[in-house]
Design a protein around this motif. Structure first.
Motif, PDB file in Angstrom:
ATOM      1  N   TRP A  36       4.913  62.955  51.390  1.00  7.24           N
ATOM      2  CA  TRP A  36       5.906  61.886  51.374  1.00  7.24           C
ATOM      3  C   TRP A  36       5.365  60.696  50.595  1.00  7.24           C
ATOM      4  O   TRP A  36       4.208  60.291  50.793  1.00  7.24           O
ATOM      5  N   TYR A  37       6.220  60.170  49.733  1.00  8.67           N
ATOM      6  CA  TYR A  37       5.923  58.959  48.992  1.00  8.67           C
ATOM      7  C   TYR A  37       6.989  57.927  49.325  1.00  8.67           C
ATOM      8  O   TYR A  37       8.044  58.261  49.880  1.00  8.67           O
ATOM      9  N   VAL A  48       2.382  58.134  50.881  1.00 10.45           N
ATOM     10  CA  VAL A  48       2.382  57.729  52.287  1.00 10.45           C
ATOM     11  C   VAL A  48       1.585  58.727  53.125  1.00 10.45           C
ATOM     12  O   VAL A  48       0.706  58.350  53.896  1.00 10.45           O
ATOM     13  N   ALA A  49       1.895  59.988  52.962  1.00  3.79           N
ATOM     14  CA  ALA A  49       1.215  61.024  53.741  1.00  3.79           C
ATOM     15  C   ALA A  49       1.419  62.348  53.031  1.00  3.79           C
ATOM     16  O   ALA A  49       2.479  62.585  52.447  1.00  3.79           O
ATOM     17  N   TYR A  59      -3.416  60.060  54.531  1.00  7.96           N
ATOM     18  CA  TYR A  59      -2.470  59.001  54.866  1.00  7.96           C
ATOM     19  C   TYR A  59      -2.812  57.723  54.120  1.00  7.96           C
ATOM     20  O   TYR A  59      -3.987  57.391  53.909  1.00  7.96           O
ATOM     21  N   LEU A  60      -1.765  56.995  53.762  1.00  2.00           N
ATOM     22  CA  LEU A  60      -1.941  55.629  53.286  1.00  2.00           C
ATOM     23  C   LEU A  60      -2.571  54.823  54.415  1.00  2.00           C
ATOM     24  O   LEU A  60      -2.179  54.957  55.584  1.00  2.00           O
ATOM     25  N   PHE A  67       2.129  56.826  61.480  1.00  7.56           N
ATOM     26  CA  PHE A  67       2.929  57.902  60.879  1.00  7.56           C
ATOM     27  C   PHE A  67       2.195  59.229  61.046  1.00  7.56           C
ATOM     28  O   PHE A  67       0.958  59.277  60.979  1.00  7.56           O
ATOM     29  N   THR A  68       2.981  60.287  61.196  1.00  7.08           N
ATOM     30  CA  THR A  68       2.420  61.625  61.299  1.00  7.08           C
ATOM     31  C   THR A  68       3.236  62.585  60.444  1.00  7.08           C
ATOM     32  O   THR A  68       4.451  62.667  60.599  1.00  7.08           O
ATOM     33  N   ILE A  69       2.548  63.291  59.568  1.00  5.94           N
ATOM     34  CA  ILE A  69       3.206  64.317  58.758  1.00  5.94           C
ATOM     35  C   ILE A  69       3.013  65.672  59.431  1.00  5.94           C
ATOM     36  O   ILE A  69       1.944  65.951  59.999  1.00  5.94           O
TER      37      ILE A  69
END
Length: 115
Positions: A36-37, A48-49, A59-60, A67-69
């Motif tokens: 994810w950007y 972002v992740a 992670y950023l 946040f969790t991917i």
């Protein structure tokens, strides 16, 4: 035809949560590193992740711990759980799939954090 379709964005108050989803089609999902950007107005797009090909996550720094991917390979879907959202998280969030020199992007979903 490759498609990445994001959903789950919206307006949320500071401190709230959202979960973004990205459904991929037209690719061998498990062969791609997914991520994810985001891009805020007037800013460059930033990571972002993301999952690496090896399955680890990056992670950023500013979203670490909030946040969790995750991914569900049975559904060709990657998620971004966003908690404790801040106004500075406001941006268009994009799903990304990469394998070698192949990069694919979704159309983006707007996340707005505001009271």
């Amino acid at each position: 035809q490759v498609q990445l379709v994001e959903s789950g964005g919206g307006l949320v108050q500071p401190g709230g949560s959202l979960r973004l989803s990205c459904v991929a089609s037209g690719i061998s999902f498990t062969s791609y590193a997914m991520g994810w950007y985001r891009q805020a107005p007037g800013q460059q797009r930033e990571l972002v992740a993301a999952f690496t090909r090896g399955g680890s996550t990056n992670y950023l720094e500013s979203v670490q711990g909030r946040f969790t991917i995750s991914r569900d390979n049975t559904k060709n879907t990657v998620y971004l759980q966003m908690n404790s959202l801040k106004p500075e998280d406001t941006a268009v969030y994009y799903c990304n799939a990469v394998r070698g020199s192949w990069h694919y992007w979704g159309q983006g979903t707007q996340v707005t954090v505001s009271s």
